[in-house]
Design a protein around this motif. Structure first.
Motif, PDB file in Angstrom:
ATOM      1  N   GLU A  22      39.932  27.643  30.472  1.00 55.60           N
ATOM      2  CA  GLU A  22      41.332  28.074  30.499  1.00 55.60           C
ATOM      3  C   GLU A  22      41.885  28.215  29.095  1.00 55.60           C
ATOM      4  O   GLU A  22      42.588  29.187  28.783  1.00 55.60           O
ATOM      5  CB  GLU A  22      42.165  27.071  31.293  1.00 55.60           C
ATOM      6  N   ALA A  23      41.576  27.253  28.223  1.00 54.20           N
ATOM      7  CA  ALA A  23      42.050  27.332  26.839  1.00 54.20           C
ATOM      8  C   ALA A  23      41.458  28.538  26.123  1.00 54.20           C
ATOM      9  O   ALA A  23      42.151  29.215  25.346  1.00 54.20           O
ATOM     10  CB  ALA A  23      41.708  26.039  26.098  1.00 54.20           C
TER      11      ALA A  23
ATOM     12  N   GLU B  70      40.501  31.392  27.516  1.00 56.00           N
ATOM     13  CA  GLU B  70      41.164  32.589  28.036  1.00 56.00           C
ATOM     14  C   GLU B  70      42.556  32.740  27.446  1.00 56.00           C
ATOM     15  O   GLU B  70      43.003  33.842  27.130  1.00 56.00           O
ATOM     16  CB  GLU B  70      41.230  32.550  29.564  1.00 56.00           C
ATOM     17  N   LYS B  71      43.257  31.630  27.295  1.00 55.04           N
ATOM     18  CA  LYS B  71      44.598  31.661  26.690  1.00 55.04           C
ATOM     19  C   LYS B  71      44.517  32.166  25.249  1.00 55.04           C
ATOM     20  O   LYS B  71      45.316  32.997  24.827  1.00 55.04           O
ATOM     21  CB  LYS B  71      45.223  30.276  26.746  1.00 55.04           C
TER      22      LYS B  71
ATOM     23  N   GLU C 115      46.126  35.804  23.222  1.00 55.93           N
ATOM     24  CA  GLU C 115      47.096  35.788  22.130  1.00 55.93           C
ATOM     25  C   GLU C 115      46.747  36.851  21.096  1.00 55.93           C
ATOM     26  O   GLU C 115      45.586  37.180  20.884  1.00 55.93           O
ATOM     27  CB  GLU C 115      47.115  34.405  21.461  1.00 55.93           C
TER      28      GLU C 115
END
Length: 92
Positions: free
Chosen positions: A70-71, A73-74, A78
């Motif tokens: 998840e991190a 993908e985040k 950006e």
């Protein structure tokens, strides 16, 4: 006929000499004696981890992997900002 057997004997002696030198270089002839481990120094077998502890560890690792994905993908979502160029070095 005599010349042919002379070469066979010379070749055999050369092969034997090379084999002895190769074994001597590897410690095969006259090398140090092997050292055997004292079996009394071997530690006892470690205890078997209970299944529930293993299952909990597997679950924790799966959760950590999901958080990491998840991190990642985040971060991919950006925008990338390029920093300002460094100032030129001071002149002499």
């Amino acid at each position: 006929m005599v010349l042919s057997s002379h070469y066979r004997l010379g070749g055999a002696l050369l092969a034997l000499t090379m084999a002895v030198l190769a074994l001597g270089g590897c410690g095969g002839l006259g090398g140090p004696a092997p050292v055997y481990r004292n079996l009394a120094d071997i530690p006892d077998r470690p205890p078997v981890t209970p299944k529930d502890v293993n299952d909990k560890a597997v679950q924790n690792l799966a959760e950590e992997r999901a958080k990491t994905m998840e991190a990642a993908e985040k971060l991919r979502g950006e925008s990338v900002t390029t920093p300002a160029p460094a100032p030129p070095p001071p002149g002499p």
